[in-house]
Design a protein around this motif. Structure first.
Motif, short mmCIF file in Angstrom:
data_model
loop_
_atom_site.label_atom_id
_atom_site.label_comp_id
_atom_site.label_asym_id
_atom_site.label_seq_id
_atom_site.Cartn_x
_atom_site.Cartn_y
_atom_site.Cartn_z
N UNK A 93 1.89 -3.28 5.76
CA UNK A 93 1.18 -4.52 6.06
C UNK A 93 0.96 -4.65 7.56
N UNK A 94 2.01 -4.45 8.35
CA UNK A 94 1.86 -4.62 9.79
C UNK A 94 0.91 -3.59 10.38
N UNK A 95 0.88 -2.40 9.82
CA UNK A 95 -0.07 -1.39 10.27
C UNK A 95 -1.50 -1.83 9.94
N UNK A 96 -1.71 -2.33 8.71
CA UNK A 96 -3.05 -2.80 8.33
C UNK A 96 -3.47 -4.00 9.18
N UNK A 97 -2.55 -4.92 9.43
CA UNK A 97 -2.87 -6.09 10.24
C UNK A 97 -3.23 -5.69 11.68
N UNK A 98 -2.48 -4.75 12.22
CA UNK A 98 -2.76 -4.28 13.59
C UNK A 98 -4.11 -3.57 13.66
N UNK A 99 -4.36 -2.70 12.70
CA UNK A 99 -5.64 -1.98 12.69
C UNK A 99 -6.80 -2.95 12.47
N UNK A 100 -6.63 -3.92 11.59
CA UNK A 100 -7.67 -4.92 11.36
C UNK A 100 -7.95 -5.76 12.60
N UNK A 152 -0.76 -10.63 3.17
CA UNK A 152 0.56 -11.13 3.59
C UNK A 152 1.28 -11.81 2.43
N UNK A 153 0.56 -12.60 1.66
CA UNK A 153 1.17 -13.25 0.50
C UNK A 153 1.64 -12.19 -0.49
N UNK A 154 0.84 -11.17 -0.70
CA UNK A 154 1.18 -10.11 -1.65
C UNK A 154 2.44 -9.37 -1.21
#
Length: 128
Positions: free
Chosen positions: A39-46, A102-104
């Motif tokens: 999740x944190x990797x996806x959030x950072x890349x996004x 994030x909820x998931x």
């Protein structure tokens, strides 16, 4: 003569091997840690993608409008000193997708043994 090996215990078996429920809990914990890291990797890349997109948008609008948006924002482009605000659509989509992700990842809890037992009892009651 056939030897039944189903009850044999190897001599090299570990006496302190974890039982199945402890192993299951450990596996679930490992999966949750991996989900959080992803999740944190996806959030950072996004976030990086949205920043790059916003910079591209700003350069394009600066060029199209002939300067900074001193006259505000509009849905149309090409008007002097008016920027098109299309950037809000991918930004809103990104925020909603990240919130859902994030909820998931953080909002869901693993299935408990009590929930499994309740469901088994419910299903057993329906079969009668």
């Amino acid at each position: 003569m056939v030897h039944d090996i189903s009850h044999d215990k190897g001599t090299d078996a570990e006496p302190k091997a974890p039982d199945a429920s402890v192993q299951l809990a450990r596996d679930q914990a490992v999966k949750q840690v991996e989900r959080r890291r992803h999740f944190w990797m996806r959030a950072t890349m996004g976030t990086l993608f949205m920043l790059i997109l916003a910079v591209i948008w700003a350069f394009a609008e600066y060029h199209n409008a002939g300067g900074w948006p001193t006259s505000g924002f509009s849905q149309s482009s090409g008007i002097a000193n008016v920027w098109n605000y299309w950037i809000i659509y991918p930004a809103i989509a990104w925020v909603l997708l990240t919130a859902g992700d994030a909820w998931w990842v953080f909002g869901r809890k693993p299935v408990s043994e009590a929930e499994i037992q309740r469901e088994m009892e419910r299903q057993a009651g329906q079969r009668r």
